[in-house]
Design a protein around this motif. Structure first.
Motif, short mmCIF file in Angstrom:
data_model
loop_
_atom_site.label_atom_id
_atom_site.label_comp_id
_atom_site.label_asym_id
_atom_site.label_seq_id
_atom_site.Cartn_x
_atom_site.Cartn_y
_atom_site.Cartn_z
N UNK A 1 18.16 117.64 -103.73
CA UNK A 1 18.35 117.66 -104.97
C UNK A 1 19.75 118.29 -105.64
N UNK A 2 20.59 117.49 -106.36
CA UNK A 2 21.39 117.98 -106.66
C UNK A 2 21.70 117.76 -108.21
N UNK B 1 22.85 114.09 -111.85
CA UNK B 1 21.64 114.50 -111.20
C UNK B 1 21.33 113.49 -109.96
N UNK C 1 18.62 113.02 -106.76
CA UNK C 1 17.52 113.45 -106.11
C UNK C 1 16.79 112.11 -105.57
N UNK C 2 15.71 112.28 -104.89
CA UNK C 2 15.06 111.31 -104.14
C UNK C 2 14.94 109.93 -104.85
N UNK C 3 14.32 110.37 -106.55
CA UNK C 3 13.91 109.47 -107.27
C UNK C 3 14.91 109.18 -108.70
N UNK C 4 15.82 110.10 -108.55
CA UNK C 4 16.61 110.30 -109.68
C UNK C 4 18.17 109.95 -109.32
#
Lengths: 297, 788
Positions: free
Chosen positions: B392-393, B441, B443-446
């Motif tokens: 996540x970043x 942003x 991440x895996x879903x965003x």
């Protein structure tokens, strides 16, 4: 050369002695402030969901006077609706005047005027229009749905609504956590934060101007930490209210926030707390709370 | 443009003819330089004792003097240098370069002001040149030599807050100063929130401040022009100098490259608080963690020059400086997961100038320059969280800045000693980033990436000028006109132009008392949105647009000047300045907020300032220094501020006194003191208070009521007077291969509680009162300087 050594020595001694002086950085000073003429200060924030009309009346006082501002107990406080007297608010306690009406204040677009009179003070007044109700199109909650600025997994709440076009609109979002234990329903304020740069935080919650989404459907994303739901609680749910504010309400709340931020900050431009009370100080504002949106958990 | 140049050439030709038609004349021209370093000397005097005619060298050391055919007795002089006298027969055009020796090395020589050096000879008023050696002697906070803080000691120049290096010239604000480093505008002159300036004195050759009576060659700002020229580098041998101080260390190297025709100078400065803290931080960090503190600023100046021949010279100079404040931390776990945090705020300037001097004829000198200047500010926060296969970043970045490209050509034409004509033109392309946020942003879903805030803007600025400094007996005049245009592109597209007359007059009475007067108008097309208290890197440079009109000003000044007893320069000047469309933030706006475009946050109004300045300066002898006094009034008026009423500018200072004295006790020891006194700054204070409910919950019967204070008229109160004495003692010793100076000093030696700001609070007994915050008590300093 001997003289120079003496001068250097004197500098060192002066530095040592004077550096020990108490309170060098913060001292009491005398400033000649002009005498202040007291005026009425009124606070009255009404919502379309209110059945109790409440106003707070006090008087202003010079900044260096040692006593506290006194609440006014015998003022004449009147609320007018569309130009006609709606109700007179009698004194209750601690500076508050109030009256319980039948039903709710309701009614979009009605114009209200607050008038306050008190002998020895100049009469004050202010006028506002009730904003429209704005419905939430959808709202969802996801456990560990996003991350916070420190990178921690947090719960996410997404609220979707449609903004009115070509009008400057201001919103407030209220979120409550509701659950039932033994047929008693409890409702608690639930605090959310946001990465959304358009959001303004105030003492009263999350405020949002429509500058960046004027006339569009907007998804407001909020996050919160570890919503705890006990397995024995019944019907746990999040209740979301979208509140459409009069612009004066928004400016008042954000200016109080700016004022609090500038307090004790010498580098901030002095913040003036927004006031819309003619001949006095304070705020008269209206807000329209939209239908509750319930998210079962 | 071609037509204009043709007209200019015709004017030059006509002036030349009119000068020649009476008697046969010849021209003596060349360069004047320092014999030791080869540095060209600016404003050095060339004076013919027989005819009483003379001239001065220009910014590049070039002079041209046209006189009737005759024998001449020339005095070539420059402050701090031995005067050279040359006799020659001027029966043809002569090209001759002069090298002057420093008077410091010639103790027996009593250097007095030559006639042509004197203040009463100059047409231009409101202009001060401060020798760099004097700047290095003036005591400074923490011993950090500061060009701008020395200028604050001059009459008509106010400092901002305690320790700040902003210049408030004749009621103007810092953005109204055109600060030129080798002819390139520098947009942010501050390090560490304004406590130190970006100019490294070791790399500087000369500093000139013009406060009014602007000749036509200057434009683009309302209040002052500060010209700082970098050294060109020693042409004869490799030299170096440096210093080690409490805050920073500096090192400068200069010398020839191959031959005398090419020279270079490189100068660097860096602070080292972060380096000193590193071992301590390292000892506190646990295994698996890393922590890196970034807290420093640096400056790097470099210049290289090449002389092709006496007609062609090429210069390239650059400056780069930056402030960095941030933290990098990383926590690594046994399974390879990690959490990384990077926060950094950095801001800085980069400037570059490529300059070509071309001596077209012995009377016509051309200087062609290409310049680049940028100032930008970046604020970055980034987080990375790796757990298992997931990463996540999140990052947020705020950027703002201004970026300029410019080209200009300037001509000096000296047809005869009675006329010194300057003309030229320039074009500048400005690009502005007036503050934008970027959020990212992943991440895996965003996957979210957006930019918010004000959009980039671009503009062109054009200038054209012509001025003639002419003399007729006791009367001298500098007459000129500066024309400028400004085209801003984009949604707020607009074109503005301005024609600005400039007049400077001097009349010399029989007793060598000069009466001077000047009138000028100025226009400024770019604006700085700034907090009045600190030089923050968040300050934004923005263009004039359709809604935000250019700032304009006119100023009239008059005064007298005289040299007393050959050692003292004395001048008194009175001025009146009116400014239109000055820019200020509206009350209570948040300058990094997103609610509105920057144009919605500002308002425009008027400014007015007037006053009287007295200046007594002693430039030569064992004791040197000056006494400056300013009596002034500064006002602002905005329809949207202070209820539309006129109010005193924050740095309105009725009385301002500065006394700087430097005394050479013996060959090895000197002492310098600076005492300043100023009327207290104006301040806005709360006048009354009332209570208001902040939170009301009827259902749970919870009420939170708080007291709020409301401010009165803007800047209606005065803080206590500001005064302070700083002292430096310098110990010099010449070693076998180098020279060194130990400097011991103290800032605010009598520990005056100078007010920085005032707030309402309570005393020890709990009574309501006002409290004053002071910033710097006595601050001792020590530094070691060397030169080889």
């Amino acid at each position: 050369m001997q003289n120079i050594k003496v001068i250097v020595l004197l500098i060192c001694i002066t530095a040592l002695l004077t550096a020990c002086k108490d309170d060098f950085f913060d001292q009491v000073v005398d400033v000649d402030i002009p005498e202040h003429t007291p005026a009425l200060a009124v606070t009255c924030n009404l919502s379309n969901q209110d059945s109790i009309l409440l106003a707070y009346v006090t008087s202003s006082i010079g900044v260096l006077e040692q006593e506290n501002p006194e609440t006014i107990t015998d003022a004449k406080v009147e609320l007018f609706k569309n130009g006609e007297l709606f109700h007179t608010l009698p004194y209750i306690d601690q500076g508050f005047y109030g009256w319980e009406i039948e039903g709710l204040l309701g009614n979009e677009n009605d114009t209200y005027e607050l008038r306050v009179e008190k002998e020895g003070f100049e009469s004050v007044n202010s006028m506002q229009r009730m904003p429209d109700q704005i419905d939430i199109i959808s709202a969802s909650f996801e456990k560990d749905g996003t991350i916070d600025p420190e990178g921690e997994r947090v719960d996410e709440l997404v609220i979707k609504f449609k903004d009115q076009k070509d009008v400057a609109n201001y919103y407030k979002v209220e979120v409550y956590f509701e659950f039932t234990i033994e047929d008693i329903t409890y409702r608690q304020d639930y605090y959310f934060d946001s990465n959304d740069p358009a959001v303004n935080f105030t003492n009263d919650g999350i405020y949002l101007p429509d500058i960046i989404f004027d006339g569009n459907t907007y998804e407001l994303r909020l996050y919160a930490y570890d919503l705890f739901v006990d397995e024995f609680w019944e019907n746990p749910a999040l209740i979301v209210n979208l509140v459409h504010l009069s612009s004066d309400k928004y400016f008042r709340e954000t200016s109080i926030r700016a004022y609090e931020n500038s307090e004790d900050n010498p580098f901030a431009e002095p913040a003036v707390i927004f006031s819309n009370i003619e001949n006095g100080y304070g705020i008269f504002s209206l807000e329209a709370v939209g239908p509750e949106y319930r998210i079962p958990l | 443009m071609k037509t204009i140049l043709q007209v200019l050439c015709f004017v030059c030709y006509f002036l030349n003819l009119s000068a020649q038609n009476t008697q046969q004349r010849f021209t003596l021209s060349g360069y004047i330089s320092d014999a030791a370093s080869g540095e060209e000397l600016i404003s050095a005097n060339v004076f013919d004792q027989k005819s009483g005619k003379g001239t001065v060298s220009n910014t590049y050391g070039f002079f041209s003097l046209t006189l009737p055919k005759d024998s001449v007795v020339l005095s070539i002089s420059y402050i701090g240098f031995e005067t050279k006298t040359v006799k020659l027969l001027l029966d043809k055009d002569i090209s001759m370069n002069f090298k002057l020796s420093s008077a410091v090395e010639l103790e027996a020589v009593e250097v007095v002001a030559e006639k042509f050096d004197r203040i009463e000879e100059e047409t231009q008023m409101s202009r001060v040149e401060v020798p760099v050696e004097q700047i290095k002697k003036v005591p400074a906070l923490l011993g950090e030599v500061d060009v701008l803080k020395t200028l604050q000691l001059l009459p008509g120049v106010q400092s901002g807050g305690e320790g700040q290096n902003g210049l408030y010239v004749r009621g103007g604000s810092p953005d109204q100063n055109l600060v030129l480093l080798d002819g390139v505008p520098v947009y942010n002159v501050s390090h560490l929130l304004g406590f130190f300036s970006v100019f490294n004195a070791d790399a500087i050759k000369n500093v000139t401040l013009t406060k009014g009576g602007f000749p036509a060659r200057y434009g683009g700002r309302l209040s002052s022009v500060l010209e700082i020229n970098m050294k060109e580098g020693n042409t004869s041998k490799l030299r170096g100098e440096g210093s080690i101080g409490l805050v920073s260390s500096k090192l400068t190297l200069e010398g020839p490259l191959g031959s005398e025709n090419t020279s270079f100078i490189v100068s660097g400065r860096r602070t080292y608080i972060d380096l000193l803290a590193r071992p301590f931080i390292k000892s506190q960090v646990e295994e698996g963690e890393s922590f890196n503190l970034k807290l420093f600023f640096y400056d790097l100046n470099a210049k290289i020059n090449h002389k092709f021949n006496d007609k062609h010279r090429l210069y390239f100079s650059t400056y780069s400086g930056s402030d960095v404040f941030g933290v990098d931390s990383k926590e690594t776990y046994e399974d390879g997961d990690y959490f990384k945090l990077n926060n950094q705020t950095d801001w800085g300037n980069i400037t570059a100038a490529l300059r070509w001097n071309y001596l077209i004829t012995n009377k016509l000198f051309a200087n062609t320059t290409l310049t680049y200047s940028q100032f930008n500010f970046n604020l970055t926060a980034a987080v990375e969280d790796k757990y298992g296969e997931n990463l996540d970043a999140y990052s947020a970045k705020y950027t703002s800045g201004i970026y300029d490209w410019a080209g200009k050509i300037d001509f000096d034409y000296i047809p005869n000693p009675n006329h010194y004509i300057r003309f030229g033109t320039s074009i500048t392309h400005h690009r502005y980033d007036p503050g934008a946020f970027q959020f990212e942003v992943q991440s895996d879903d965003i996957d979210f990436d957006t930019i918010l805030g004000s959009q980039e803007a671009k503009s062109f600025e054009y200038t054209l000028y012509l001025e003639d400094e002419m003399s007729f007996g006791a009367f001298r005049a500098n007459l000129g006109v500066h024309a400028s245009g400004f085209k801003v592109r984009g949604n707020e597209s607009e074109f503005y132009y301005s024609v600005q007359p400039r007049i400077g007059l001097r009349y010399l009475l029989n007793n060598d008392l000069a009466i001077k007067a000047s009138f000028n108008t100025m226009a400024q097309y770019i604006n700085l949105l700034t907090n009045e208290s600190l030089s923050l890197p968040t300050d934004l440079w923005v263009p004039s647009t359709k809604r935000i009109r250019p700032q304009t000003a006119w100023q009239v000044a008059g005064g007298v000047a005289k040299t007393l007893w050959d050692e003292y320069e004395f001048s008194v000047e009175a001025y009146y300045k009116q400014m239109k469309n000055v820019v200020s933030y509206k009350e209570g706006v948040d300058f990094i907020g997103l609610e509105n475009d920057w144009q919605d946050k500002v308002t425009q109004g008027d400014g007015e300032s007037y006053g009287l300045e007295l200046f007594l300066q002693k430039k030569k002898g064992k004791t040197t220094g000056w006494l400056g006094y300013t009596l002034s009034w500064n006002w602002r008026q905005f329809a949207e501020i202070n209820g539309g009423e006129r109010y005193p500018f924050k740095y309105d200072r009725r009385h301002d006194v500065s006394l700087v004295l430097s005394h050479q006790i013996n060959k090895n020891v000197s002492i310098t003191g600076a005492w300043v006194y100023g009327t207290g700054n104006s301040i806005t204070l709360p006048l009354f208070r009332y209570t208001t409910p902040i939170y009301v919950d009827l259902q749970n019967q919870q009420v939170y009521i708080r007291e709020v204070e409301t401010i009165g008229k803007k800047n209606a109160f005065r803080m206590a007077a500001y005064h302070r004495l700083d002292i430096n003692i310098e110990f010099y010793k010449k070693k076998r291969i180098y020279e060194r100076w130990w400097t011991i000093g103290a800032y605010n030696i009598y520990n005056r509680n100078n007010p920085y700001f005032i707030y309402s609070g309570r005393d020890d007994q709990g009574n309501r009162t006002f409290r004053q915050v002071s910033l710097f008590p006595i601050v001792p300093s020590v530094s070691w300087r060397f030169k080889f």
